[in-house]
Design a protein around this motif. Structure first.
Motif, short mmCIF file in Angstrom:
data_model
loop_
_atom_site.label_atom_id
_atom_site.label_comp_id
_atom_site.label_asym_id
_atom_site.label_seq_id
_atom_site.Cartn_x
_atom_site.Cartn_y
_atom_site.Cartn_z
N PHE A 234 0.85 -1.20 -0.06
CA PHE A 234 0.03 0.02 -0.18
C PHE A 234 0.79 1.26 0.16
O PHE A 234 1.84 1.38 0.75
N ILE A 235 0.51 2.25 -0.89
CA ILE A 235 1.36 3.25 -1.19
C ILE A 235 0.63 4.50 -0.84
O ILE A 235 -0.50 4.66 -1.36
N GLU A 236 1.01 5.20 0.24
CA GLU A 236 0.41 6.54 1.14
C GLU A 236 1.12 7.76 0.80
O GLU A 236 2.15 7.72 1.49
N LEU A 237 0.73 8.74 0.19
CA LEU A 237 1.26 9.99 0.05
C LEU A 237 1.47 10.84 1.47
O LEU A 237 0.20 10.35 2.23
N THR A 238 2.01 11.75 1.57
CA THR A 238 2.16 12.24 2.93
C THR A 238 0.97 13.40 2.73
O THR A 238 0.76 13.91 1.68
N ALA A 239 0.21 13.44 3.86
CA ALA A 239 -1.00 14.38 3.86
C ALA A 239 -0.55 15.85 3.74
O ALA A 239 0.47 16.04 4.20
N LEU A 240 -1.27 16.42 2.91
CA LEU A 240 -1.14 18.03 2.78
C LEU A 240 -1.13 18.72 4.12
O LEU A 240 -2.13 18.43 4.91
N TYR B 109 -6.25 23.10 -6.76
CA TYR B 109 -5.63 22.37 -7.65
C TYR B 109 -4.42 21.36 -7.11
O TYR B 109 -4.42 20.16 -7.53
N LEU B 110 -3.83 21.91 -6.31
CA LEU B 110 -2.78 20.83 -5.38
C LEU B 110 -3.93 19.75 -4.73
O LEU B 110 -3.27 18.60 -4.55
N VAL B 111 -4.88 20.14 -4.11
CA VAL B 111 -5.46 19.01 -3.35
C VAL B 111 -6.12 18.10 -4.39
O VAL B 111 -6.11 16.81 -4.13
N GLY B 112 -6.52 18.73 -5.65
CA GLY B 112 -6.84 17.57 -6.66
C GLY B 112 -5.79 16.64 -7.29
O GLY B 112 -6.16 15.58 -7.40
N ALA B 113 -4.88 17.23 -7.37
CA ALA B 113 -3.54 16.50 -7.77
C ALA B 113 -3.05 15.70 -6.88
O ALA B 113 -2.91 14.28 -7.11
N VAL C 118 3.52 11.21 -14.26
CA VAL C 118 2.88 12.16 -15.25
C VAL C 118 1.79 12.91 -14.48
O VAL C 118 1.86 14.11 -14.77
N PHE C 119 0.90 12.26 -13.73
CA PHE C 119 -0.18 13.10 -13.05
C PHE C 119 0.56 14.05 -12.14
O PHE C 119 0.10 15.06 -12.00
N THR C 120 1.44 13.71 -11.34
CA THR C 120 2.21 14.57 -10.33
C THR C 120 2.70 15.74 -11.23
O THR C 120 2.72 16.96 -10.70
N SER C 121 3.45 15.41 -12.36
CA SER C 121 3.90 16.39 -13.20
C SER C 121 2.87 17.43 -13.63
O SER C 121 3.03 18.90 -13.80
N SER C 122 1.63 16.85 -14.19
CA SER C 122 0.55 17.63 -14.65
C SER C 122 0.13 18.62 -13.37
O SER C 122 -0.30 19.78 -13.47
N GLY C 123 0.06 17.87 -12.21
CA GLY C 123 -0.32 18.76 -11.02
C GLY C 123 0.47 19.97 -10.73
O GLY C 123 0.18 21.22 -10.15
#
Length: 238
Positions: free
Chosen positions: A8-14, A29-33, A73-78
């Motif tokens: 399971f991969i979990e990003l750091t919470a904003l 936009y950042l929250v969406g990305a 790619v999605f991170t880059s778009s974000g």
């Protein structure tokens, strides 16, 4: 993280959203990305959990590796969406009160005039609101292309927003260079090791490596937004 039976991969919470109306759109936009990239990782978890003979330490299958590439790619778009929106909403405010941001704008105008004004700059000068139109051209120039590396983050984002090296050190920006190398290999060459040759080998992407790259990139964007908010709040009150 690696658990028993699946990964399971979990990003750091904003962090909490910084104060200030001007940065609200970029923060959305950042929250969406962040949610989109986490969704890709969640999909990867499902794919890996569905494999009866999964070995989380082994080489990823093609579909799993492609999901990791999609996360990059999605991170880059974000990054592009967030940072371009931050520039569009913040720069017109900052160049009227932040010394560093104002100097960068003045340098841009001087360079444009020294080289012979373009048709767009000439039209801006002759317009009813020349400074407003020149600011619009300046922002357009800074947001025209995607961000390709730490040099872009420094010159087109940090310096344009009047964010100092103390606020966001260049060394921290350079930690994303590996991310941008991966992004460019995927976007421009479909991640082939030798795109000009006849081989079909593609770069190996690891779970931990991609998670760290995407996580670091999104966290840094959050810092950019926070520091821009600090600079806007420090502007002289009109």
């Amino acid at each position: 993280m690696v658990g028993s039976g699946h990964t399971f991969i979990e990003l750091t919470a904003l962090p909490s959203k910084p104060r200030g109306k001007a940065i609200n759109p970029a923060w959305r936009y950042l929250v969406g990305a962040h949610a989109t990239v986490q969704g890709v990782f969640d999909g990867l978890t499902v794919v890996r959990a569905s494999k009866a003979k999964e070995d989380a330490r082994g080489r990823l299958g093609r579909d799993e590796a492609d999901l990791l590439r999609a996360a990059i790619v999605f991170t880059s778009s974000g990054i592009d969406a967030c940072c371009k929106r931050l520039l569009r909403d913040s720069v017109p405010l900052l160049i009227n009160g932040n010394t560093s941001a104002a100097r960068k704008f003045d340098d841009y105008v001087k360079q444009e005039l020294a080289e012979g004004p373009s048709a767009a700059m000439s039209a801006a000068i002759r317009s009813l609101k020349p400074r407003e139109e020149m600011v619009r051209l300046y922002v357009a120039a800074r947001t025209k292309a995607s961000f390709q590396g730490s040099d872009d983050l420094k010159s087109r984002l940090r310096d344009t927003l009047g964010i100092s090296n103390t606020q966001l050190p260049t060394a921290k920006l350079k930690t994303l260079d590996d991310f941008f190398v991966a992004r460019n290999a995927i976007v421009h060459d479909l991640d082939y090791v030798n795109p000009s040759g006849t081989g079909s080998d593609r770069h190996v992407r690891s779970l931990d490596g991609v998670q760290t790259q995407c996580d670091s990139a999104l966290v840094l964007v959050a810092e950019f937004i926070a520091e821009a908010a600090v600079n806007i709040r420090a502007l002289p009150k009109s």
